[in-house]
Design a protein around this motif. Sequence first.
Motif, PDB file in Angstrom:
ATOM      1  N   ALA A 131       1.185  -0.931  -0.012  1.00  0.00           N
ATOM      2  CA  ALA A 131      -0.069  -0.116   0.175  1.00  0.00           C
ATOM      3  C   ALA A 131       0.674   1.330   0.333  1.00  0.00           C
ATOM      4  O   ALA A 131       2.618   1.223   0.308  1.00  0.00           O
ATOM      5  CB  ALA A 131      -0.701   0.136   1.299  1.00  0.00           C
ATOM      6  N   PRO A 132       1.056   1.947  -0.838  1.00  0.00           N
ATOM      7  CA  PRO A 132       0.651   3.714  -0.785  1.00  0.00           C
ATOM      8  C   PRO A 132       1.211   3.917   0.804  1.00  0.00           C
ATOM      9  O   PRO A 132      -0.005   4.210   0.968  1.00  0.00           O
ATOM     10  CB  PRO A 132       0.778   4.592  -1.941  1.00  0.00           C
ATOM     11  CG  PRO A 132      -1.072   3.599  -2.097  1.00  0.00           C
ATOM     12  CD  PRO A 132      -0.910   2.246  -1.215  1.00  0.00           C
ATOM     13  N   LEU A 133       2.920   4.888   0.896  1.00  0.00           N
ATOM     14  CA  LEU A 133       2.153   5.191   2.306  1.00  0.00           C
ATOM     15  C   LEU A 133       1.074   6.154   2.711  1.00  0.00           C
ATOM     16  O   LEU A 133       0.370   7.194   2.013  1.00  0.00           O
ATOM     17  CB  LEU A 133       3.491   6.214   3.045  1.00  0.00           C
ATOM     18  CG  LEU A 133       3.751   6.865   3.673  1.00  0.00           C
ATOM     19  CD1 LEU A 133       4.076   5.841   5.119  1.00  0.00           C
ATOM     20  CD2 LEU A 133       4.938   7.672   4.053  1.00  0.00           C
ATOM     21  N   PHE A 134       0.465   5.815   3.812  1.00  0.00           N
ATOM     22  CA  PHE A 134      -0.776   6.820   3.969  1.00  0.00           C
ATOM     23  C   PHE A 134      -0.127   7.738   4.207  1.00  0.00           C
ATOM     24  O   PHE A 134       0.051   8.528   4.896  1.00  0.00           O
ATOM     25  CB  PHE A 134      -1.219   6.331   5.433  1.00  0.00           C
ATOM     26  CG  PHE A 134      -2.659   7.204   6.057  1.00  0.00           C
ATOM     27  CD1 PHE A 134      -3.954   6.722   5.052  1.00  0.00           C
ATOM     28  CD2 PHE A 134      -3.054   7.632   6.336  1.00  0.00           C
ATOM     29  CE1 PHE A 134      -4.763   7.271   5.418  1.00  0.00           C
ATOM     30  CE2 PHE A 134      -4.248   8.060   6.896  1.00  0.00           C
ATOM     31  CZ  PHE A 134      -4.805   7.868   6.225  1.00  0.00           C
ATOM     32  N   ASP A 188       5.963   0.616   8.607  1.00  0.00           N
ATOM     33  CA  ASP A 188       3.875   1.460   8.377  1.00  0.00           C
ATOM     34  C   ASP A 188       3.526   0.488   8.738  1.00  0.00           C
ATOM     35  O   ASP A 188       1.959   0.586   8.548  1.00  0.00           O
ATOM     36  CB  ASP A 188       4.132   1.777   6.564  1.00  0.00           C
ATOM     37  CG  ASP A 188       4.459   0.218   6.221  1.00  0.00           C
ATOM     38  OD1 ASP A 188       5.180  -0.942   6.411  1.00  0.00           O
ATOM     39  OD2 ASP A 188       4.151   0.381   4.982  1.00  0.00           O
ATOM     40  N   GLU A 189       3.631  -1.371   9.793  1.00  0.00           N
ATOM     41  CA  GLU A 189       2.564  -1.936   9.889  1.00  0.00           C
ATOM     42  C   GLU A 189       2.320  -1.664  11.140  1.00  0.00           C
ATOM     43  O   GLU A 189       2.860  -1.051  12.000  1.00  0.00           O
ATOM     44  CB  GLU A 189       3.250  -3.183   9.798  1.00  0.00           C
ATOM     45  CG  GLU A 189       3.345  -4.039   9.018  1.00  0.00           C
ATOM     46  CD  GLU A 189       3.741  -5.519   8.701  1.00  0.00           C
ATOM     47  OE1 GLU A 189       3.083  -6.227  10.460  1.00  0.00           O
ATOM     48  OE2 GLU A 189       3.777  -6.091   8.140  1.00  0.00           O
ATOM     49  N   PRO A 190       0.911  -1.658  11.469  1.00  0.00           N
ATOM     50  CA  PRO A 190       0.299  -1.534  12.802  1.00  0.00           C
ATOM     51  C   PRO A 190       1.272  -2.515  14.083  1.00  0.00           C
ATOM     52  O   PRO A 190       1.594  -3.273  13.343  1.00  0.00           O
ATOM     53  CB  PRO A 190      -0.636  -1.920  13.266  1.00  0.00           C
ATOM     54  CG  PRO A 190      -1.564  -1.778  11.493  1.00  0.00           C
ATOM     55  CD  PRO A 190      -0.031  -2.320  10.554  1.00  0.00           C
ATOM     56  N   VAL A 191       1.474  -1.864  15.015  1.00  0.00           N
ATOM     57  CA  VAL A 191       2.591  -2.092  16.146  1.00  0.00           C
ATOM     58  C   VAL A 191       1.345  -3.258  16.536  1.00  0.00           C
ATOM     59  O   VAL A 191       0.541  -3.533  17.009  1.00  0.00           O
ATOM     60  CB  VAL A 191       2.363  -1.241  17.266  1.00  0.00           C
ATOM     61  CG1 VAL A 191       1.799  -1.036  18.374  1.00  0.00           C
ATOM     62  CG2 VAL A 191       3.541  -1.945  17.966  1.00  0.00           C
ATOM     63  N   ALA A 247      -1.494  -5.672   7.191  1.00  0.00           N
ATOM     64  CA  ALA A 247      -1.056  -4.917   6.759  1.00  0.00           C
ATOM     65  C   ALA A 247      -1.301  -3.071   6.769  1.00  0.00           C
ATOM     66  O   ALA A 247      -1.391  -2.956   7.927  1.00  0.00           O
ATOM     67  CB  ALA A 247      -2.665  -4.382   5.496  1.00  0.00           C
ATOM     68  N   PRO A 248      -0.629  -2.509   5.670  1.00  0.00           N
ATOM     69  CA  PRO A 248       0.471  -0.987   6.180  1.00  0.00           C
ATOM     70  C   PRO A 248      -1.194   0.062   6.945  1.00  0.00           C
ATOM     71  O   PRO A 248      -1.938  -0.583   6.018  1.00  0.00           O
ATOM     72  CB  PRO A 248       0.954  -1.154   5.197  1.00  0.00           C
ATOM     73  CG  PRO A 248       1.135  -2.038   4.390  1.00  0.00           C
ATOM     74  CD  PRO A 248       0.248  -3.565   4.652  1.00  0.00           C
TER      75      PRO A 248
END
Length: 447
Positions: free
Chosen positions: A179-182, A287-290, A353-354
Motif C-alpha cells: 500500500a502507498p504510504l498513508f 508502516d505496519e500497525p504495532v 497490512a500497512p
Amino acid sequence: MTEPALDTGPPVDTTDAEALRDRALTTLTTARERTTLLTSCVEEPDLTAQHSPLMSPLVWDLAHIGNQEEQWLLRAVAGQEAIRPEIDSLYDAFEHPRSERPTLPLLPPAEARLYAADVRGRVMDVLERAAFHGTRLTEAGFAFGMIAQHEQQHDETMLITHQLRKGPQALTAPDPEPAPLFTGPAEVLVPGGPFTMGTSSEPWALDNERPAHRREVPPFYIDTTPVTNGAYQAFIEDGGYDDERWWTAAGWAHIRQHSIQAPLYWRRDGKQWLRRRFGVTEVVPPDEPVLHVCWYEADAYARWAGRRLPTEAEWEKAARYDPAGDRSTRYPWGDADPAPEHANLGQRHLRPAPAGSYPKGESPLGVRQLIGDVWEWTASDFLPYPGFQAFPYKEYSEVFFGSDHKVLRGGAFAVDAVACRGTFRNWDYPIRRQIFSGFRTARSGAV
C-alpha cells in the motif's frame, strides 16, 4: 444413530431455512479446514508439547473443539446421548488451567482427530434436518453459529501458540498487498451525541454484545489508522520504557518486574529492530500497525503522545455510526458481510497490512482498519451492557466481567469474519502480549 430431537414450533420460511443451512455449513467447514491446517503443519511432538504455560497443547484445543461441538450441537440441540462422556472434564476449560493441561490424560493426536471427525459427521446429519426455530439455541441457527465462532476463536488461540512455538517456520501465507504510504489526516473528529451501541438483531451475536442500547458520547478525535511500528519506535527511542511519568502504577511495576523494553518478539540489532514472526526473523516494518503490546504499553504510549486510549463506546461509535442516516451499521463500511477488499481477516495473511490499507473498509467518518489487522485495546473495563442476560451459559462472559479485564475491539488478521463484527467484544488481562493486540489513540474534542 439416535434421531435428533429437534425443536418444534412455527416453521421458518423454506428459503430462509436453506440460507441458514448454507451459512452454517460454510462457516463450520471453513473453521474445520483452518483447524486441520493448524494441527497438520507440525509433527506430533509439537502437537502434544506445551509451547508456553500461557497456552494449551495444540492437541488439547483440537479435542476441546470436538467436545464443545458434541455438547452443544449433538446433546443440547439434537438430544443425542454422549459419545465419550468420560472426557468432558478433561476438556472443560474452567476445570483445568492451561498450565496443567499437559499433565492430563489427553487424547493422542490420531484419536483426537478421529473424535472430532466423528462428531462433525453426526453434526452434518443434524444440520441437514435442522428447522431453525423453537428455542433460543436453534433460532436462526444460533447454536451452529456459536460453535463456528468457538472453533475459530480456538483457531486464533492455536495461531498464537504457533507464534510462541520455537523452531522453523511451519505456516506460510502471502503478504498483504503493498500500500502507498498513508498521507491522509492523522485523526478524525467523531461528533458528539447519542448512538446505538450493541445489538438486539444480529442473529449470531453473543451475549455480551446484547442488548442494543442508546449511549451518549461527547465529541472526540480518534486516530485514522492504528498506531504503527514506526510511531511506537519513537516512543521507545524517547525513553518511554524508562520514564515512570507515562505509566500507571501497576503498569510501571509490571514492566520493571519483567524487564520489558519493547513489544513482544522484538530485539534490537545495532540501530535497527528485528522481530520474530512465525519462525522467521525480519526487520520490523515501520508502516505496519504495532503488534504484541499489552494494555499498559498502549496506555503509556498514548500518555506520551499527549493522548489517551478510546473508550469502548467511542471505538464502537467510530466504527458503526453513520451520520447521514443517524444509525449504527453492522460494520464500518455498511451492513454487507466482510469481503477481502474490506479488511484483513481469516488468517489470509500472517501479518497486519500497512496502516491506511483497505480504503473500501473505512467508516463513513473516514476511520480505517477498524476491523481486522490488530485487536485494539480500549480504555474500558469489560462490563455488561444494561439489560444483559447470560446465554447460553454464564462462563462465556459473565464470569469475566469486572475491572480485571480490559476490552479489545476490531479483530486481527488471525480472526475469522464469523467471529468479528462491529459489535464484537474481546477482553483480556492488561498484561497480555502474546495476543495479536495493537491500538489507536484518541483525544477529547471541542463541543
